[in-house]
Design a protein around this motif. Structure first.
Motif, short mmCIF file in Angstrom:
data_model
loop_
_atom_site.label_atom_id
_atom_site.label_comp_id
_atom_site.label_asym_id
_atom_site.label_seq_id
_atom_site.Cartn_x
_atom_site.Cartn_y
_atom_site.Cartn_z
N HIS A 172 10.85 -6.06 -7.03
CA HIS A 172 12.26 -5.69 -7.22
C HIS A 172 12.59 -5.61 -8.71
O HIS A 172 13.23 -4.65 -9.17
CB HIS A 172 13.17 -6.71 -6.52
CG HIS A 172 14.61 -6.31 -6.52
ND1 HIS A 172 15.44 -6.56 -7.58
CD2 HIS A 172 15.35 -5.66 -5.58
CE1 HIS A 172 16.64 -6.09 -7.31
NE2 HIS A 172 16.62 -5.54 -6.10
N GLN A 173 12.15 -6.59 -9.47
CA GLN A 173 12.41 -6.60 -10.91
C GLN A 173 11.75 -5.39 -11.59
O GLN A 173 12.37 -4.71 -12.42
CB GLN A 173 11.92 -7.90 -11.53
CG GLN A 173 12.18 -8.01 -13.01
CD GLN A 173 11.65 -9.31 -13.58
OE1 GLN A 173 10.71 -9.91 -13.06
NE2 GLN A 173 12.25 -9.74 -14.67
N LYS A 205 15.76 -6.17 -1.57
CA LYS A 205 16.84 -7.15 -1.64
C LYS A 205 17.15 -7.71 -0.25
O LYS A 205 17.41 -8.91 -0.10
CB LYS A 205 18.09 -6.51 -2.27
CG LYS A 205 19.09 -7.50 -2.76
CD LYS A 205 18.47 -8.42 -3.78
CE LYS A 205 19.39 -8.68 -4.92
NZ LYS A 205 18.84 -9.65 -5.85
N ALA A 206 17.10 -6.85 0.76
CA ALA A 206 17.34 -7.30 2.14
C ALA A 206 16.26 -8.31 2.55
O ALA A 206 16.56 -9.31 3.21
CB ALA A 206 17.36 -6.11 3.09
N ASN A 239 13.87 5.28 -5.02
CA ASN A 239 13.74 3.94 -5.59
C ASN A 239 14.93 3.04 -5.28
O ASN A 239 14.77 1.85 -5.05
CB ASN A 239 13.49 4.02 -7.10
CG ASN A 239 12.09 4.47 -7.42
OD1 ASN A 239 11.17 4.30 -6.63
ND2 ASN A 239 11.92 5.05 -8.60
N GLU A 240 16.12 3.62 -5.27
CA GLU A 240 17.29 2.82 -4.90
C GLU A 240 17.20 2.33 -3.46
O GLU A 240 17.57 1.19 -3.16
CB GLU A 240 18.58 3.62 -5.12
CG GLU A 240 18.93 3.80 -6.57
CD GLU A 240 20.13 4.68 -6.80
OE1 GLU A 240 20.71 4.60 -7.90
OE2 GLU A 240 20.51 5.47 -5.90
N LYS A 241 16.70 3.18 -2.58
CA LYS A 241 16.50 2.77 -1.19
C LYS A 241 15.49 1.62 -1.11
O LYS A 241 15.71 0.65 -0.39
CB LYS A 241 16.04 3.96 -0.35
CG LYS A 241 15.87 3.64 1.12
CD LYS A 241 15.47 4.88 1.89
CE LYS A 241 15.26 4.57 3.36
NZ LYS A 241 14.80 5.76 4.10
N THR A 242 14.42 1.72 -1.86
CA THR A 242 13.41 0.65 -1.88
C THR A 242 14.00 -0.63 -2.44
O THR A 242 13.74 -1.72 -1.91
CB THR A 242 12.17 1.08 -2.67
OG1 THR A 242 11.63 2.27 -2.07
CG2 THR A 242 11.11 0.00 -2.69
N GLU A 277 0.84 -1.20 0.00
CA GLU A 277 0.00 0.00 0.00
C GLU A 277 0.88 1.26 0.00
O GLU A 277 0.62 2.21 -0.74
CB GLU A 277 -0.94 0.00 1.20
CG GLU A 277 -1.88 1.19 1.20
CD GLU A 277 -2.93 1.12 2.29
OE1 GLU A 277 -3.89 1.92 2.22
OE2 GLU A 277 -2.81 0.29 3.22
N GLU A 278 1.92 1.26 0.82
CA GLU A 278 2.86 2.39 0.85
C GLU A 278 3.49 2.60 -0.53
O GLU A 278 3.58 3.73 -1.03
CB GLU A 278 3.94 2.11 1.89
CG GLU A 278 5.06 3.12 1.92
CD GLU A 278 6.24 2.64 2.76
OE1 GLU A 278 7.38 2.91 2.35
OE2 GLU A 278 6.02 1.99 3.80
N LEU A 279 3.91 1.51 -1.16
CA LEU A 279 4.57 1.61 -2.46
C LEU A 279 3.62 2.07 -3.56
O LEU A 279 3.99 2.88 -4.40
CB LEU A 279 5.22 0.28 -2.83
CG LEU A 279 6.44 -0.14 -2.00
CD1 LEU A 279 6.88 -1.55 -2.38
CD2 LEU A 279 7.57 0.85 -2.15
N TYR A 280 2.38 1.56 -3.56
CA TYR A 280 1.48 1.99 -4.63
C TYR A 280 1.02 3.43 -4.42
O TYR A 280 0.82 4.16 -5.40
CB TYR A 280 0.35 1.01 -4.92
CG TYR A 280 -0.82 0.92 -3.97
CD1 TYR A 280 -1.70 1.97 -3.77
CD2 TYR A 280 -1.10 -0.28 -3.32
CE1 TYR A 280 -2.79 1.86 -2.93
CE2 TYR A 280 -2.19 -0.41 -2.48
CZ TYR A 280 -3.04 0.67 -2.29
OH TYR A 280 -4.12 0.53 -1.47
#
Length: 157
Positions: A109-110, A153-154, A145-148, A55-58
């Motif tokens: 991620h992809q 990945k983590a 986006n790099e942080k996400t 939800e946060e990402l969208y």
């Protein structure tokens, strides 16, 4: 004939930049819809964390979609606005029937990797064409986006 847009960019440069921004816009729309599907359909032990994260990402993607469309208009061009255009232009594919934690995080991620790669191309083009507004918009987005990507990945590690 005036070769500059109303904000002082070369018209041909604004067309080229808008084409790439529209490509990014299309990818963001498919990414957004994938995230909505993951949010609705996630299952498993990480349901609560991923349901909230998707939800946060969208919501973040939706804000970026609006900013991209407004930037395209600002540089004197027209943003794509139909799903048929998004599907035709996007490199990101629709994700269907995914509901597991690992598979949805991998797909996210992809998808986001595609977006960041495209943003880096746009950043270089906009910098070359002295379009500081687009540089600022895209640069800020790359950072987030790099942080996400790092966080996704983590999760997968």
């Amino acid at each position: 004939m005036n070769k500059l847009t109303n904000i002082g960019l070369e018209k041909q440069d604004s067309v080229e930049i808008a084409d790439k921004l529209n490509e990014l816009l299309a990818n963001y729309h498919i990414y957004y819809q994938n995230l909505r599907g993951f949010h609705w359909n996630i299952k498993g032990i990480h349901f609560f964390q991923l349901h909230a994260k998707y939800e946060e990402l969208y919501n973040s993607a939706l804000a970026r979609i609006d900013a991209l469309a407004e930037r395209i208009l600002t540089i004197g061009q027209k943003p794509l606005h139909s799903f048929s255009d998004y599907l035709r232009v996007s490199s990101i594919q629709e994700a269907t029937s995914l509901s597991g934690d690992r598979e949805t995080v991998e797909a996210t991620h992809q998808n986001l990797s595609v977006i960041v790669s495209l943003e880096r191309d746009i950043l270089a083009l906009a910098a070359e064409r002295e379009d500081e507004g687009t540089v600022a918009l895209v640069s800020e987005d790359i950072n987030e986006n790099e942080k996400t990507l790092w966080m996704l990945k983590a999760f997968l590690s």
